[in-house]
Write a protein that holds these residues in place. Structure first.
Motif, mmCIF file in Angstrom:
data_model
loop_
_atom_site.group_PDB
_atom_site.id
_atom_site.type_symbol
_atom_site.label_atom_id
_atom_site.label_comp_id
_atom_site.label_asym_id
_atom_site.label_seq_id
_atom_site.Cartn_x
_atom_site.Cartn_y
_atom_site.Cartn_z
ATOM 1 N N ARG A 171 1.038 -1.225 -0.183
ATOM 2 C CA ARG A 171 0.170 -0.173 0.058
ATOM 3 C C ARG A 171 0.906 1.284 0.106
ATOM 4 N NH1 ARG A 171 -1.301 2.622 4.158
ATOM 5 N NH2 ARG A 171 -1.168 0.855 5.702
ATOM 6 N N GLY A 189 -2.031 4.722 -5.222
ATOM 7 C CA GLY A 189 -3.100 4.382 -5.432
ATOM 8 C C GLY A 189 -3.902 3.142 -4.721
ATOM 9 N N SER A 247 -5.216 1.269 -1.973
ATOM 10 C CA SER A 247 -5.938 1.980 -0.556
ATOM 11 C C SER A 247 -6.128 0.940 0.327
ATOM 12 C CB SER A 247 -7.224 2.583 -0.960
ATOM 13 O OG SER A 247 -8.024 1.409 -1.749
ATOM 14 N N GLU A 248 -6.281 -0.376 -0.141
ATOM 15 C CA GLU A 248 -6.492 -1.456 0.658
ATOM 16 C C GLU A 248 -6.336 -2.916 0.153
ATOM 17 O OE1 GLU A 248 -10.423 0.042 3.101
ATOM 18 O OE2 GLU A 248 -10.639 0.020 0.868
ATOM 19 N N ASP A 256 -9.346 -0.074 5.600
ATOM 20 C CA ASP A 256 -10.057 1.286 6.443
ATOM 21 C C ASP A 256 -11.558 1.169 6.192
ATOM 22 O OD1 ASP A 256 -7.426 1.894 7.665
ATOM 23 O OD2 ASP A 256 -7.048 3.191 6.056
ATOM 24 N N ARG A 302 -12.554 3.105 -9.171
ATOM 25 C CA ARG A 302 -11.923 1.964 -8.327
ATOM 26 C C ARG A 302 -11.430 1.099 -9.339
ATOM 27 N NH1 ARG A 302 -10.594 2.787 -3.019
ATOM 28 N NH2 ARG A 302 -11.422 0.544 -2.396
ATOM 29 N N GLY A 320 -7.934 -0.205 -5.410
ATOM 30 C CA GLY A 320 -7.045 1.019 -5.434
ATOM 31 C C GLY A 320 -8.211 2.115 -6.079
ATOM 32 N N ASP A 321 -7.676 3.250 -5.985
ATOM 33 C CA ASP A 321 -8.589 4.501 -6.434
ATOM 34 C C ASP A 321 -8.279 4.605 -7.863
ATOM 35 O OD1 ASP A 321 -6.186 5.889 -6.727
ATOM 36 O OD2 ASP A 321 -6.436 6.842 -4.604
#
Length: 129
Positions: free
Chosen positions: A18, A23, A25-26, A42, A82, A99-100
């Motif tokens: 991460r 980009g 995110s999780e 998160d 996403r 990811g974004d």
């Protein structure tokens, strides 16, 4: 919600991914049966991601087989804002990366090979150095 015990070495690898790839995110590690193993999340429900990742992997594996492919390396889903990438760690475990829209897919593709190797070693009981 009860706290889930997660193997620290796995979480360290997930956190490094991460932090190392713009980009991301999780991240979630799960079994191919959909059970949660470890997560660095998160905003999502890790158990749901684990279950959906298993279903995605199963469907994509079947599609690859029907198309004449052997094995399955990854499945990528892109929405307007996403990315979801499901990758096989080995024949029993999956890595799911959320990811974004700014996810650096080239860097992700480059970095995940090492990440997958580290995760496989940890899951096999050999902590990578």
């Amino acid at each position: 919600m009860p706290e889930i015990h997660q193997p620290e070495p796995l979480v360290e690898v997930l956190t490094a991914l991460r932090e190392g790839v713009m980009g991301v995110s999780e991240t979630v590690v799960s079994t191919v049966d959909g059970l949660l193993v470890a997560a660095d999340v998160d905003a999502v429900h890790a158990e749901s991601i684990a279950a959906l990742s298993a279903a995605t992997h199963s469907l994509a594996l079947r599609m690859a087989h029907e198309a004449g492919g052997t094995g399955l390396r990854d499945v990528t889903t892109r929405s307007a804002d996403r990315h979801v990438v499901v990758q096989a760690i080995n024949d029993r475990a999956l890595l799911t990366i959320l990811g974004d829209d700014g996810l650096d897919l080239n860097r992700l593709q480059h970095d995940t090979h090492t990440t997958l190797e580290h995760l496989a070693k940890i899951l096999a009981g050999d902590t990578p150095r």
